[in-house]
Design a protein around this motif. Structure first.
Motif, mmCIF file in Angstrom:
data_model
loop_
_atom_site.group_PDB
_atom_site.id
_atom_site.type_symbol
_atom_site.label_atom_id
_atom_site.label_comp_id
_atom_site.label_asym_id
_atom_site.label_seq_id
_atom_site.Cartn_x
_atom_site.Cartn_y
_atom_site.Cartn_z
ATOM 1 N N GLU A 184 1.742 -30.532 -11.225
ATOM 2 C CA GLU A 184 1.087 -29.344 -11.757
ATOM 3 C C GLU A 184 1.824 -28.108 -11.284
ATOM 4 O O GLU A 184 2.177 -27.981 -10.126
ATOM 5 C CB GLU A 184 -0.371 -29.291 -11.313
ATOM 6 C CG GLU A 184 -1.132 -28.159 -11.958
ATOM 7 C CD GLU A 184 -2.623 -28.307 -11.795
ATOM 8 O OE1 GLU A 184 -3.312 -27.300 -11.960
ATOM 9 O OE2 GLU A 184 -3.078 -29.418 -11.506
ATOM 10 N N SER A 185 2.081 -27.198 -12.197
ATOM 11 C CA SER A 185 2.889 -26.030 -11.854
ATOM 12 C C SER A 185 2.593 -24.903 -12.820
ATOM 13 O O SER A 185 1.951 -25.092 -13.850
ATOM 14 C CB SER A 185 4.372 -26.387 -11.936
ATOM 15 O OG SER A 185 4.705 -26.781 -13.243
ATOM 16 N N ALA A 186 3.083 -23.720 -12.463
ATOM 17 C CA ALA A 186 3.026 -22.604 -13.394
ATOM 18 C C ALA A 186 3.920 -22.909 -14.581
ATOM 19 O O ALA A 186 5.003 -23.450 -14.440
ATOM 20 C CB ALA A 186 3.488 -21.325 -12.704
ATOM 21 N N VAL A 187 3.431 -22.598 -15.775
ATOM 22 C CA VAL A 187 4.171 -22.938 -16.980
ATOM 23 C C VAL A 187 5.383 -22.038 -17.128
ATOM 24 O O VAL A 187 5.285 -20.821 -17.072
ATOM 25 C CB VAL A 187 3.270 -22.814 -18.228
ATOM 26 C CG1 VAL A 187 4.081 -23.055 -19.494
ATOM 27 C CG2 VAL A 187 2.126 -23.814 -18.139
ATOM 28 N N GLY A 219 8.507 -21.720 -28.676
ATOM 29 C CA GLY A 219 9.215 -22.529 -29.656
ATOM 30 C C GLY A 219 9.740 -23.810 -29.063
ATOM 31 O O GLY A 219 9.911 -24.808 -29.766
ATOM 32 N N TYR A 220 9.994 -23.815 -27.737
ATOM 33 C CA TYR A 220 10.544 -24.986 -27.055
ATOM 34 C C TYR A 220 9.564 -25.612 -26.070
ATOM 35 O O TYR A 220 9.795 -26.705 -25.575
ATOM 36 C CB TYR A 220 11.819 -24.610 -26.289
ATOM 37 C CG TYR A 220 12.944 -24.083 -27.144
ATOM 38 C CD1 TYR A 220 13.906 -24.931 -27.688
ATOM 39 C CD2 TYR A 220 13.063 -22.718 -27.411
ATOM 40 C CE1 TYR A 220 14.948 -24.436 -28.465
ATOM 41 C CE2 TYR A 220 14.097 -22.217 -28.183
ATOM 42 C CZ TYR A 220 15.035 -23.083 -28.710
ATOM 43 O OH TYR A 220 16.063 -22.590 -29.480
ATOM 44 N N ILE A 221 8.485 -24.901 -25.733
ATOM 45 C CA ILE A 221 7.561 -25.389 -24.714
ATOM 46 C C ILE A 221 6.781 -26.585 -25.245
ATOM 47 O O ILE A 221 6.192 -26.537 -26.329
ATOM 48 C CB ILE A 221 6.590 -24.281 -24.284
ATOM 49 C CG1 ILE A 221 7.351 -23.104 -23.683
ATOM 50 C CG2 ILE A 221 5.593 -24.806 -23.264
ATOM 51 C CD1 ILE A 221 6.459 -21.927 -23.337
ATOM 52 N N ASP A 222 6.763 -27.637 -24.467
ATOM 53 C CA ASP A 222 6.001 -28.837 -24.786
ATOM 54 C C ASP A 222 4.513 -28.477 -24.838
ATOM 55 O O ASP A 222 3.959 -28.028 -23.843
ATOM 56 C CB ASP A 222 6.281 -29.878 -23.705
ATOM 57 C CG ASP A 222 5.371 -31.089 -23.774
ATOM 58 O OD1 ASP A 222 4.701 -31.272 -24.804
ATOM 59 O OD2 ASP A 222 5.354 -31.852 -22.795
ATOM 60 N N PRO A 223 3.836 -28.663 -25.998
ATOM 61 C CA PRO A 223 2.409 -28.300 -26.089
ATOM 62 C C PRO A 223 1.554 -29.026 -25.060
ATOM 63 O O PRO A 223 0.620 -28.453 -24.509
ATOM 64 C CB PRO A 223 2.033 -28.714 -27.519
ATOM 65 C CG PRO A 223 3.329 -28.713 -28.276
ATOM 66 C CD PRO A 223 4.364 -29.140 -27.290
ATOM 67 N N GLU A 224 1.858 -30.278 -24.792
ATOM 68 C CA GLU A 224 1.078 -31.035 -23.820
ATOM 69 C C GLU A 224 1.247 -30.441 -22.419
ATOM 70 O O GLU A 224 0.287 -30.289 -21.668
ATOM 71 C CB GLU A 224 1.532 -32.491 -23.829
ATOM 72 C CG GLU A 224 0.699 -33.403 -22.947
ATOM 73 C CD GLU A 224 1.107 -34.854 -23.065
ATOM 74 O OE1 GLU A 224 0.367 -35.638 -23.683
ATOM 75 O OE2 GLU A 224 2.185 -35.205 -22.553
ATOM 76 N N TYR A 225 2.469 -30.063 -22.076
ATOM 77 C CA TYR A 225 2.748 -29.446 -20.774
ATOM 78 C C TYR A 225 2.079 -28.086 -20.666
ATOM 79 O O TYR A 225 1.505 -27.740 -19.626
ATOM 80 C CB TYR A 225 4.271 -29.335 -20.611
ATOM 81 C CG TYR A 225 4.766 -28.334 -19.590
ATOM 82 C CD1 TYR A 225 4.240 -28.280 -18.302
ATOM 83 C CD2 TYR A 225 5.792 -27.456 -19.910
ATOM 84 C CE1 TYR A 225 4.720 -27.379 -17.373
ATOM 85 C CE2 TYR A 225 6.280 -26.551 -18.984
ATOM 86 C CZ TYR A 225 5.740 -26.511 -17.719
ATOM 87 O OH TYR A 225 6.214 -25.619 -16.811
ATOM 88 N N TYR A 226 2.105 -27.296 -21.756
ATOM 89 C CA TYR A 226 1.516 -25.968 -21.686
ATOM 90 C C TYR A 226 0.014 -26.043 -21.435
ATOM 91 O O TYR A 226 -0.540 -25.285 -20.637
ATOM 92 C CB TYR A 226 1.778 -25.180 -22.965
ATOM 93 C CG TYR A 226 1.094 -23.850 -22.896
ATOM 94 C CD1 TYR A 226 1.606 -22.836 -22.092
ATOM 95 C CD2 TYR A 226 -0.110 -23.630 -23.548
ATOM 96 C CE1 TYR A 226 0.955 -21.633 -21.959
ATOM 97 C CE2 TYR A 226 -0.770 -22.435 -23.416
ATOM 98 C CZ TYR A 226 -0.236 -21.435 -22.624
ATOM 99 O OH TYR A 226 -0.898 -20.256 -22.487
ATOM 100 N N VAL A 227 -0.653 -26.976 -22.107
ATOM 101 C CA VAL A 227 -2.106 -27.074 -21.969
ATOM 102 C C VAL A 227 -2.489 -27.638 -20.605
ATOM 103 O O VAL A 227 -3.384 -27.136 -19.934
ATOM 104 C CB VAL A 227 -2.692 -27.946 -23.107
ATOM 105 C CG1 VAL A 227 -4.164 -28.219 -22.864
ATOM 106 C CG2 VAL A 227 -2.494 -27.267 -24.449
ATOM 107 N N SER A 228 -1.796 -28.698 -20.166
ATOM 108 C CA SER A 228 -2.194 -29.390 -18.939
ATOM 109 C C SER A 228 -1.550 -28.831 -17.678
ATOM 110 O O SER A 228 -2.027 -29.076 -16.578
ATOM 111 C CB SER A 228 -1.816 -30.873 -19.046
ATOM 112 O OG SER A 228 -0.404 -31.024 -19.053
ATOM 113 N N LYS A 229 -0.438 -28.076 -17.839
ATOM 114 C CA LYS A 229 0.374 -27.586 -16.723
ATOM 115 C C LYS A 229 0.971 -28.741 -15.919
ATOM 116 O O LYS A 229 1.391 -28.568 -14.783
ATOM 117 C CB LYS A 229 -0.419 -26.669 -15.788
ATOM 118 C CG LYS A 229 -1.045 -25.468 -16.469
ATOM 119 C CD LYS A 229 -1.671 -24.542 -15.434
ATOM 120 C CE LYS A 229 -2.436 -23.404 -16.078
ATOM 121 N NZ LYS A 229 -3.677 -23.849 -16.698
#
Length: 738
Positions: free
Chosen positions: A607-610, A615-625
């Protein structure tokens, strides 16, 4: 010396106070993430006239733009707004700072004349927040006192809408049709008021529940309880809108309520989920199909809109157009207000500087970063067993807070020690790279002149330089006034000192002198992949064959494979994009910019700051961090689609769809067998042996951008596929498809 009963009572009281503080923080976090018919947001609608408005991104002023009847109009283009909310035939906007409140009618003709604002509130002493427009009323909350204030809407025949008792202090308010409700600060109970009986009915149904969030629809209200975070809905249930799905506690990060439906955004992936008859009429579940991730959602009586994570454009479901949701041509919309104050709880939203055009930052919504707290009994005379339990809980909470403070202290010390130390104190191995003086690097860049500036990275500006021995280098000069920039510098330096691979940009040296932080790289004379694909100043002739494009893709994939599988410890890059893939003199591609990288096992969730780029950010990573190697795979998938189509990661589609992502443009078409309808026409026609290679790359790209990380291929599989594709281009050798 205290007797045990007194000690237990003190522990119980302390635990209650700590738990209350945690609950207050949590309520603030969760309130940021809810949007509905009568709640403040950056997207709003006057549902009776099918008018949708948003606060635009990328402008010096955060102005409002509205869409109605295939027309777009700007509202007060030189004025900034922090929040908007809509009712039946009008919407209102709260100006930045909360000192002024304006409203606009939408039931007249769509023209500048009909969109003249009516100011209904102005005060320099009592700024407002929580703008909450109902069908025909406007309510807001005073920032300091928590007092609720209400006004009649713009409909001239409407009756006066009452304000709640001035002695009541609210932590949040929301509005429905003819009623408004809020959560009281003192005990977090629900208090409703209005001109009809709906509010009092809803208040009685909530009875003794303590709430941390509250969202109103037309005639029902939903929210999360303070104890356990359960999602509960009260009010009218004529279409099943109160029938909350089982096991829904902590499931949703945002809510939006209409007349006969309730919708939520799933925390895991930002996908919209709805229940109630109205959702079935809008056909939301079938038309979304779980394939689109949203930042926020907001609802009207019989319509729903969401702000897409991929490109921050608005998608809406209308009852009259239920078979295909519409993407509105309003451009990019900010996902939250631009603020000058630092984002203390959960960090800054990615690309805030661009979205706010330098006028502030957007704070990220915390969702559920802290646990929900359960208040303990206030009775000081607890039984010995209860006293021991109270002490245990108290010690656990104090220990957790102490541990958190200790971790923050350690991180703070690491960051500041880095900022204040020279290269010996940083434990830099001199054999890993040359230590330069600031004087040497200033001379190499003509004192960091603007003529030598060639770009920017994650923590500073990049300059072209020439060392005294004639070696050309790229020098990244850090801006280390913030902890974020210092962390980016330390992350990149720590990563680069241990890396050595032909497809990673090589490090020549560094300079941590005084307050300066500089990194020196090998110079890449042929720029970035992004330049050759999208910059008109570059000749596309270099990339006019599929063989060359596939070779560059394979080079980049091999660099990422080294980071994931062979670096010790392995590294997640977290900002894979075409502008971070650089080309040397021989057009060998190399991955650059490790400012956002994390040294973790690639398959371990962290878990980390996004970090990253829109355009390139993984949607799953952005939501879950939660950062994994599959986030890099998503970014590489976007790069592959750029290589195939020649389109930017986010671009304005000439076909009338407004701003779209390359994934939205290409994935469905490729899946439908239309690969050759989306490929870049600047590339010369594919030879027979190249056709299968291009289709293989397209199929790989589609798998890489799957919304679910588990469904994406590993970087090793991607390298294998690209090797097969390049072999096809080289020899025409047949090989198995994916």
């Amino acid at each position: 010396m205290r007797i045990p009963e007194e000690e237990a009572a003190a522990a119980t009281q302390m635990t209650s106070e700590l738990a209350f503080l945690l609950a207050v923080v949590t309520s603030l976090q969760l309130h940021l993430a809810v949007d509905a018919l009568g709640s403040a947001s950056t997207v709003a609608m006057a549902y009776g006239t099918a008018t949708v408005c948003g606060i635009t991104a990328g402008n010096q002023n955060q102005r409002i733009q509205c869409y109605k009847g295939n027309e777009v109009i700007s509202i007060l283009p030189h004025v900034s707004f922090e929040a908007i909310s809509g009712g039946k035939s009008f919407f209102c906007g709260l100006r930045t700072g909360g000192h002024s409140l304006h409203c606009w009618e939408t039931n007249a003709g769509f023209s500048n004349h009909s969109f003249r604002p009516k100011r209904i509130y102005y005060s320099t002493r009592f700024p407002l927040t929580d703008l909450a427009v109902g069908d025909a009323q406007v309510c807001a909350r005073e920032v300091g006192s928590g007092r609720g204030r209400c006004w009649r809407g713009l409909d001239k025949g409407g009756s006066l809408f009452p304000s709640p008792d001035a002695a009541l202090e609210f932590q949040t308010i929301t509005s429905g049709s003819g009623f408004s409700c809020g959560i009281l600060k003192n005990n977090r109970s629900v208090w409703c008021w209005g001109s009809n009986g709906i509010g009092s009915k809803i208040q009685s149904q909530f009875r003794n529940l303590s709430m941390v969030s509250l969202v109103a629809g037309k005639s029902h209200v939903c929210g999360l309880t303070a104890s356990g975070g359960a999602l509960v809905c009260k009010g009218n249930n004529g279409a099943g809108q109160l029938e909350v799905p089982p096991n829904s506690a902590h499931e949703y990060s945002a809510l939006a309520l209409g007349a006969s439906f309730t919708c939520g955004l799933r925390q895991k992936n930002g996908v919209v989920s709805c229940w109630g008859g109205g959702a079935e009429e809008l056909n939301i579940q079938n038309t979304s199909n779980g394939s689109v991730s949203f930042e926020l959602i907001t609802a009207g009586s019989s319509m729903l809109c969401g702000l897409k994570t991929s490109n921050l454009t608005i998608m809406c479901w209308f009852k009259a157009n239920k078979y295909s949701p519409a993407v509105l041509p309003l451009g990019m919309i900010i996902p939250g207000p631009c603020v000058q104050d630092p984002c203390s709880l959960c960090g800054v939203y990615p690309n805030s500087a661009f979205l706010c055009d330098g006028s502030g930052n957007i704070c990220k919504s915390c969702q559920e970063e802290l646990p929900f707290a359960v208040l303990l009994p206030k009775n000081p005379k607890s039984s010995p067993k209860k006293a021991r339990n109270g002490l245990t809980v108290a010690f656990l909470i104090v220990g957790a807070i102490g541990g958190l403070a200790g971790a923050c202290t350690i991180l703070f010390c690491i960051s500041n020690c880095l900022a204040a130390s020279d290269h010996q104190e940083l434990n830099i191995n001199p054999s890993s790279g040359r230590s330069f003086s600031l004087t040497e690097l200033a001379a190499a860049t003509s004192n960091f002149s603007s003529e030598n500036k060639i770009g920017a990275g994650s923590f500073g500006v990049v300059y072209k330089g020439e060392l005294s021995d004639g070696t050309e280098v790229a020098i990244k000069r850090g801006e280390t006034k913030s902890n974020e920039k210092q962390n980016a510098f330390s992350s990149e330096l720590a990563a680069l000192l241990r890396l050595n691979h032909k497809h990673l940009v090589g490090m020549v040296g560094y300079c941590p002198e005084n307050d300066e932080r500089l990194l020196v790289y090998e110079y890449m004379p042929n720029g970035s992949l992004h330049d050759h694909l999208h910059n008109k100043d570059y000749e596309v002739t270099v990339l006019n064959t599929w063989k060359m494009r596939i070779k560059i893709a394979l080079d980049a994939a091999r660099g990422i494979e080294y980071l994931h599988n062979y670096a010790v410890p392995p590294i997640i890059h977290r900002d894979i994009k075409s502008s971070n893939i650089l080309l040397d003199r021989n057009f060998t591609a190399k991955v650059s910019d490790f400012g956002f990288s994390m040294m973790r096992h690639p398959e371990a969730s962290t878990e980390s700051a996004v970090g990253g780029t829109i355009g390139y950010i993984d949607p799953e990573y952005y939501v879950s961090k939660i950062s994994t190697a599959k986030s890099d795979v998503y970014g590489l998938g976007i790069v592959l689609l750029e290589i195939l189509t020649g389109k930017k990661a986010v671009f304005r589609d000439g076909g009338g769809e407004g701003v779209v992502t390359v994934a939205e443009f290409a994935v469905a078409r490729i899946g439908g067998g239309e690969v050759w309808n989306v490929v870049d026409k600047r590339v010369r026609a594919a030879e027979m042996k190249e056709v299968e290679a291009v289709e293989m790359v397209a199929c790989t790209a589609v798998q890489c951008v799957n919304l679910e990380g588990e469904e994406r291929p590993s970087i090793t599989d991607i390298v294998g596929n690209l090797e097969k594709a390049l072999a096809l281009c080289n020899s025409g050798e047949l090989c198995d498809r994916l």
